[in-house]
Design an enzyme around this catalytic site. Structure first.
Site, PDB file in Angstrom:
ATOM      1  N   ASN A   9     -65.089  38.813  16.369  1.00  0.00           N
ATOM      2  CA  ASN A   9     -65.002  39.798  15.287  1.00  0.00           C
ATOM      3  C   ASN A   9     -65.011  39.009  13.982  1.00  0.00           C
ATOM      4  O   ASN A   9     -64.014  38.388  13.623  1.00  0.00           O
ATOM      5  CB  ASN A   9     -63.716  40.622  15.421  1.00  0.00           C
ATOM      6  CG  ASN A   9     -63.509  41.543  14.234  1.00  0.00           C
ATOM      7  OD1 ASN A   9     -64.412  41.755  13.423  1.00  0.00           O
ATOM      8  ND2 ASN A   9     -62.312  42.102  14.119  1.00  0.00           N
ATOM      9  N   LYS A  11     -65.112  40.114  11.025  1.00  0.00           N
ATOM     10  CA  LYS A  11     -64.450  40.798   9.899  1.00  0.00           C
ATOM     11  C   LYS A  11     -65.356  40.717   8.669  1.00  0.00           C
ATOM     12  O   LYS A  11     -66.570  40.844   8.802  1.00  0.00           O
ATOM     13  CB  LYS A  11     -63.048  40.215   9.675  1.00  0.00           C
ATOM     14  CG  LYS A  11     -62.252  40.212  10.992  1.00  0.00           C
ATOM     15  CD  LYS A  11     -60.807  39.870  10.867  1.00  0.00           C
ATOM     16  CE  LYS A  11     -60.159  39.914  12.250  1.00  0.00           C
ATOM     17  NZ  LYS A  11     -58.723  39.725  12.227  1.00  0.00           N
ATOM     18  N   HIS A  96     -59.319  48.990  14.840  1.00  0.00           N
ATOM     19  CA  HIS A  96     -58.687  47.689  14.597  1.00  0.00           C
ATOM     20  C   HIS A  96     -57.470  47.901  13.696  1.00  0.00           C
ATOM     21  O   HIS A  96     -57.480  48.755  12.813  1.00  0.00           O
ATOM     22  CB  HIS A  96     -59.693  46.736  13.944  1.00  0.00           C
ATOM     23  CG  HIS A  96     -59.204  45.327  13.919  1.00  0.00           C
ATOM     24  ND1 HIS A  96     -58.273  44.882  12.999  1.00  0.00           N
ATOM     25  CD2 HIS A  96     -59.481  44.267  14.715  1.00  0.00           C
ATOM     26  CE1 HIS A  96     -58.013  43.605  13.233  1.00  0.00           C
ATOM     27  NE2 HIS A  96     -58.726  43.209  14.263  1.00  0.00           N
ATOM     28  N   GLU A  98     -56.430  46.332  11.255  1.00  0.00           N
ATOM     29  CA  GLU A  98     -56.696  46.194   9.812  1.00  0.00           C
ATOM     30  C   GLU A  98     -57.250  47.496   9.242  1.00  0.00           C
ATOM     31  O   GLU A  98     -56.973  47.849   8.101  1.00  0.00           O
ATOM     32  CB  GLU A  98     -57.657  45.013   9.575  1.00  0.00           C
ATOM     33  CG  GLU A  98     -56.932  43.691   9.782  1.00  0.00           C
ATOM     34  CD  GLU A  98     -57.813  42.544  10.239  1.00  0.00           C
ATOM     35  OE1 GLU A  98     -59.052  42.672  10.198  1.00  0.00           O
ATOM     36  OE2 GLU A  98     -57.248  41.514  10.655  1.00  0.00           O
ATOM     37  N   GLU A 165     -54.177  43.900  20.969  1.00  0.00           N
ATOM     38  CA  GLU A 165     -53.999  42.946  19.878  1.00  0.00           C
ATOM     39  C   GLU A 165     -52.635  43.157  19.215  1.00  0.00           C
ATOM     40  O   GLU A 165     -52.504  44.043  18.351  1.00  0.00           O
ATOM     41  CB  GLU A 165     -55.086  43.149  18.808  1.00  0.00           C
ATOM     42  CG  GLU A 165     -56.484  42.883  19.288  1.00  0.00           C
ATOM     43  CD  GLU A 165     -57.376  42.434  18.144  1.00  0.00           C
ATOM     44  OE1 GLU A 165     -58.059  41.423  18.332  1.00  0.00           O
ATOM     45  OE2 GLU A 165     -57.367  43.053  17.077  1.00  0.00           O
ATOM     46  N   GLY A 171     -54.319  36.430  13.206  1.00  0.00           N
ATOM     47  CA  GLY A 171     -54.510  35.538  12.063  1.00  0.00           C
ATOM     48  C   GLY A 171     -53.288  34.713  11.697  1.00  0.00           C
ATOM     49  O   GLY A 171     -53.241  34.115  10.623  1.00  0.00           O
ATOM     50  N   SER A 204     -55.011  35.318  17.501  1.00  0.00           N
ATOM     51  CA  SER A 204     -54.931  33.855  17.480  1.00  0.00           C
ATOM     52  C   SER A 204     -55.448  33.205  18.767  1.00  0.00           C
ATOM     53  O   SER A 204     -54.874  32.225  19.245  1.00  0.00           O
ATOM     54  CB  SER A 204     -53.501  33.399  17.163  1.00  0.00           C
ATOM     55  OG  SER A 204     -53.139  33.818  15.860  1.00  0.00           O
TER      56      SER A 204
END
Ligand SMILES: O=C[C@H](O)COP(=O)(O)O
Length: 241
Positions: A9, A11, A96, A98, A165, A171, A204
């Protein structure tokens, strides 16, 4: 049989030129992958067309990072299923964390996007996962069950990938212990009508932990952010042992 799916991904990273440069390095470092393993690159909308042309005839599949639930309409800034299908997209990330955090995505809009993706023959990758606070207060399982229950209303589980996730692992370099990720993914599977849905771990994932992650019996793949941006690290992840 559950497919192994390693997806990158990207992003909001990489211009078209950078995407092509990545691909040149990446393909030279890939080992032969088994038939039941799929490699996917989920790139920004602006890089989809050039990547579609570059990946033509390749075993690497193209993915997008979002899809709107309507086929067309006055939805400034959105992209629809037919637009993605026309240029060769096969997978799309939906829900996701985010997008849930910054763009008001809810379980209800996630459900609409999943349906739209499936109606156009795209395979959605549904993301679920708990926050640090939910984990620390023992609410992980209940939160994920709730996301699944609301997100999967009337969804065809024969054309679906799920990515677990944990938000606190995204991250941060703080990976969920492999056996804990395996436990949660096993629980997710226990809630599905189709136990053969491929379920990935994300958060991660790096070259130095992919082998342990993929050794877990419930984990069918990985959704990789930062480590999918450089050819050698993503190739090492795809070439997991
Ligand atoms: O979709 C990918 C995830 O957000 C994981 O990102 P990360 O590998 O940079 O932690």
């Amino acid at each position: 049989m559950r497919k192994k799916i390693i997806a990158g991904n990207w992003k909001m990273f990489k211009t078209q030129a950078e995407a092509q440069e990545f691909l040149q390095g990446f393909v030279t470092e890939l080992d032969e992958t088994p038939d039941e393993q799929e490699t996917v690159l989920c790139v920004p909308f602006t890089a989809l067309w050039v990547m579609s042309k570059s990946l033509h005839g390749s075993r690497i599949k193209l993915g997008a990072q979002n899809v709107h639930w309507e086929d067309s309409g006055a939805y400034t800034g959105e992209i629809s299923g037919p637009m993605l299908v026309e240029i060769g997209v096969r997978y799309v990330i939906v829900g996701h964390s985010e997008r849930r955090e910054y763009f008001g995505e809810t379980d209800e809009t996630v459900n609409l996007r999943l349906k739209a993706a499936q109606n156009h023959g795209l395979t959605p990758i549904l993301c679920v996962g708990e926050s640090k606070q939910q984990r620390d207060t023992g609410k992980t399982d209940a939160h994920i069950f709730s996301q699944l229950e609301k997100g999967l209303v009337d969804i065809d589980q024969n054309n679906l990938v799920i990515a677990y996730e944990p938000i606190w692992a995204i991250g941060t370099g703080e990976t969920c212990e492999a056996d804990e990720a395996n436990r949660v993914i096993g629980l997710i599977r226990s809630k599905l009508k189709n136990p053969d849905v491929s379920i990935q771990y994300g958060g991660s994932v790096k070259p130095n932990n992919i082998d342990e992650i993929m050794a877990q019996p419930e984990i069918d793949g990985a959704l990789v952010g930062g480590a999918s941006l450089t050819p050698d690290s993503f190739a090492r992840i795809v070439n997991y042992q």
